[in-house]
Design an enzyme around this catalytic site. Structure first.
Site, PDB file in Angstrom:
ATOM      1  N   HIS A 110       0.823  -1.200   0.130  1.00 29.48           N
ATOM      2  CA  HIS A 110      -0.094  -0.002  -0.101  1.00 29.48           C
ATOM      3  C   HIS A 110       0.913   1.262  -0.052  1.00 29.48           C
ATOM      4  O   HIS A 110       2.103   1.260   0.452  1.00 29.48           O
ATOM      5  CB  HIS A 110      -1.061  -0.164   1.123  1.00 29.48           C
ATOM      6  CG  HIS A 110      -0.308   0.035   2.588  1.00 29.48           C
ATOM      7  ND1 HIS A 110      -0.031   1.363   3.121  1.00 29.48           N
ATOM      8  CD2 HIS A 110       0.217  -1.034   3.391  1.00 29.48           C
ATOM      9  CE1 HIS A 110       0.517   1.137   4.429  1.00 29.48           C
ATOM     10  NE2 HIS A 110       0.728  -0.169   4.502  1.00 29.48           N
ATOM     11  N   ASP A 112      -0.337   4.383   1.028  1.00 32.81           N
ATOM     12  CA  ASP A 112      -0.991   5.456   1.942  1.00 32.81           C
ATOM     13  C   ASP A 112      -0.090   5.270   2.977  1.00 32.81           C
ATOM     14  O   ASP A 112       0.607   4.101   3.432  1.00 32.81           O
ATOM     15  CB  ASP A 112      -2.276   5.377   2.324  1.00 32.81           C
ATOM     16  CG  ASP A 112      -2.734   3.908   2.864  1.00 32.81           C
ATOM     17  OD1 ASP A 112      -2.291   2.899   2.591  1.00 32.81           O
ATOM     18  OD2 ASP A 112      -3.515   3.943   3.875  1.00 32.81           O
ATOM     19  N   GLU A 176      -4.897   1.439   3.217  1.00 29.29           N
ATOM     20  CA  GLU A 176      -4.709   0.394   4.263  1.00 29.29           C
ATOM     21  C   GLU A 176      -4.735   0.818   5.703  1.00 29.29           C
ATOM     22  O   GLU A 176      -5.007  -0.071   6.575  1.00 29.29           O
ATOM     23  CB  GLU A 176      -3.222  -0.429   3.981  1.00 29.29           C
ATOM     24  CG  GLU A 176      -2.923  -1.711   4.677  1.00 29.29           C
ATOM     25  CD  GLU A 176      -2.306  -1.307   6.239  1.00 29.29           C
ATOM     26  OE1 GLU A 176      -2.198  -2.475   7.000  1.00 29.29           O
ATOM     27  OE2 GLU A 176      -1.794  -0.257   6.196  1.00 29.29           O
ATOM     28  N   ASP A 203       2.402 -10.139   1.189  1.00 31.49           N
ATOM     29  CA  ASP A 203       2.111  -8.543   1.713  1.00 31.49           C
ATOM     30  C   ASP A 203       3.139  -8.207   2.699  1.00 31.49           C
ATOM     31  O   ASP A 203       3.949  -9.150   3.353  1.00 31.49           O
ATOM     32  CB  ASP A 203       0.785  -8.649   2.190  1.00 31.49           C
ATOM     33  CG  ASP A 203       0.133  -7.247   2.027  1.00 31.49           C
ATOM     34  OD1 ASP A 203       0.970  -6.348   1.918  1.00 31.49           O
ATOM     35  OD2 ASP A 203      -1.083  -7.178   1.895  1.00 31.49           O
ATOM     36  N   HIS A 427       5.617   4.436  11.766  1.00 32.38           N
ATOM     37  CA  HIS A 427       4.428   5.128  12.691  1.00 32.38           C
ATOM     38  C   HIS A 427       5.107   6.025  13.555  1.00 32.38           C
ATOM     39  O   HIS A 427       4.214   6.654  14.351  1.00 32.38           O
ATOM     40  CB  HIS A 427       3.466   4.247  13.109  1.00 32.38           C
ATOM     41  CG  HIS A 427       2.572   3.816  12.261  1.00 32.38           C
ATOM     42  ND1 HIS A 427       1.174   3.083  12.496  1.00 32.38           N
ATOM     43  CD2 HIS A 427       2.676   3.265  10.957  1.00 32.38           C
ATOM     44  CE1 HIS A 427       0.737   2.582  11.266  1.00 32.38           C
ATOM     45  NE2 HIS A 427       1.536   2.775  10.415  1.00 32.38           N
TER      46      HIS A 427
END
Length: 476
Positions: A110, A112, A176, A203, A427
């Site tokens: 992903h 995003d 995601e 993934d 994050h």
């Protein structure tokens, strides 16, 4: 006839022996150029903002800019592969194989990312800075790494005029971080409408762990996730008359909801025995390590996390309502219904209202005995050397939840070698990967694609120097 076959085999062996190994073949750009192109992708703010964020909103322009950036950086991919834009922003690339009887493989990711501000960073998270051998920026690990490195692998293979036998799909979602319901869910629905199934899907997942990543990790270890937990998200709320703090009732809304949350938090779900979980990864640790490290102990049970609390408007006013949000990650072998019933038994208060915000059953467990897993494992060892590769449970949820009907062989891995501190930047502050790790990620996806092309099929000498011809390495 026998002489002819013998001569053919001899020529095959000779040709294979003089061809350079895949790992030694130069890629089409220098490491710095690869890093610079990756850094450029990090400058594009493809941010998924939480729905509760009232100050920021989705900016589709950035996602279109990212798509256009891919067009400029991967011209051969876009000229050769079929690209389908799904639900305005998500992307599905199809590299058609020559043998349509072979099921395709999927490389998923992903593009995003979560928000980031400059505070706390060594460099602006949106500058895509290359510094001291590292690439800094939001999304370097999660998850533009997979998007960019897999595309680079295919661009290099196309430059070498490689034609795959097995079709390859690259599926990249745009939401995601919000659950993938507008991205990979739509891609999955599209694939179902085309009656497409797959041999294997890979993934994002756990990183390749450096020695001492956790107590007990005495060797670089790749944890390949063969399943992931389910989840149950809900909120508990109470409404009362409220009033002046000088005349409090026996119980307030805050007190009632706090008691409910405490009942849930102080009664954790029981651990499953290691023999039931059957995790190669957990078998690396002793009981003390597992008990004292949340990353490990969470793999033994359904977890409970009280995540948000909202109540009150003023210090001398009794709140008329109180709400708490709670998050459970449900272990394989349990289910949403059991988890929900246990919560209700623990709360046991008719004044407390429970509203489910989201739920998903635990994933199926992909078989580590499958040929697909063996090829993933061998690809890792070819690129990363003498590392330990083990199976286990993915620590969080991924977009693979939308593909359970596509294939029984779903594997989760982040192709980056990290210490625990480095992995914690995902994050967080100063998210980064080394240039060397980025190069290895490109090589990993190239190797993975090749493994699924040649194993058990190649009967003549390879026609391209990118072919991986080591039949003995395939376990086919």
């Amino acid at each position: 006839m026998i002489k002819s076959i013998t001569l053919t085999l001899l020529l095959t062996v000779l040709l294979v022996s003089i061809l350079p190994a895949v790992e030694s073949i130069p890629l089409i750009k220098t490491p710095l150029n690869y890093a610079s192109d990756f850094a450029g992708s990090l400058k594009i703010k493809t941010i998924s903002f939480d729905p509760s964020d009232t100050e920021n909103s989705f900016n589709g322009t950035e996602f279109i800019l990212f798509r256009q950036y891919l067009e400029t950086k991967f011209p051969k991919v876009h000229a050769t592969c079929t690209r389908t834009i799904i639900n305005t922003y998500s992307l599905l690339f199809k590299w058609q194989g020559s043998n349509t009887s072979l099921k395709p493989i999927f490389i998923n990711g992903h593009f995003d990312v979560v928000p980031a501000t400059a505070a706390g960073w060594l460099t602006d998270p949106w500058n895509g800075t290359i510094m001291d051998g590292f690439i800094y920026g939001r999304g370097t690990i999660d998850n533009k790494l997979i998007v960019m490195s897999s595309l680079e692998a295919i661009e290099a293979m196309l430059t070498a005029n490689y034609v795959p036998k097995r079709t390859i799909y690259l599926a990249f979602g745009h939401d995601e971080e919000l659950g993938g319901n507008n991205g990979h869910k739509y891609i999955s629905d599209y694939l179902k409408s085309q009656n497409i199934t797959a041999e294997m899907l890979i993934d994002e997942g756990s990183p390749i762990m450096k020695e001492n990543f956790l107590p007990g990790i005495n060797k670089t270890t790749a944890l390949v996730g063969i399943n992931e937990k389910g989840y149950l998200f809900y909120n508990l709320s109470v409404t009362t008359p409220g009033g002046h703090s000088a005349m409090p009732p026996p119980e307030t809304a805050i007190g009632i909801i706090a008691k409910a949350a405490l009942a849930i938090e102080t009664h954790p779900f029981p651990n499953y025995p290691l023999s039931v979980i059957n995790s190669e990864f957990l078998n690396l640790f002793n009981e003390t390590n597992i008990a004292n490290v949340p990353y490990l102990s969470s793999m033994l049970k359904t977890t409970t996390a009280v995540t948000m609390f909202k109540a009150g408007i003023k210090s001398n006013v009794i709140a008329t309502s109180a709400t708490v949000w709670i998050n459970h990650r449900i272990i394989a072998g349990s289910n949403v219904t059991y988890t929900l019933n246990r919560v209700r038994e623990l709360v046991n208060d008719s004044r407390v209202q429970l509203v489910i915000d989201g739920s998903k059953e635990p994933s199926p467990i992909s078989p580590p005995s499958a040929q697909a897993y063996k090829l993933v494992k061998k690809s890792l060892k070819k690129v990363y050397g003498d590392i330990r590769v083990v199976t286990g449970q993915m620590f969080a949820n991924t977009d693979t939840r939308h593909y359970w009907d596509l294939t029984p062989n779903i594997y989760r891995l982040m192709p980056v070698v990290c210490s625990y501190a480095e992995f914690s930047t995902m994050h967080g502050y100063n998210e980064k990967i080394s240039v060397d790790d980025y190069m290895k990620a490109i090589k990993f996806y190239k190797k993975l694609i090749l493994k699924f092309q040649t194993c058990g099929q190649q009967t003549t000498a390879p026609t391209s120097y990118l072919d991986d011809s080591d039949q003995s390495d395939c376990d086919c």
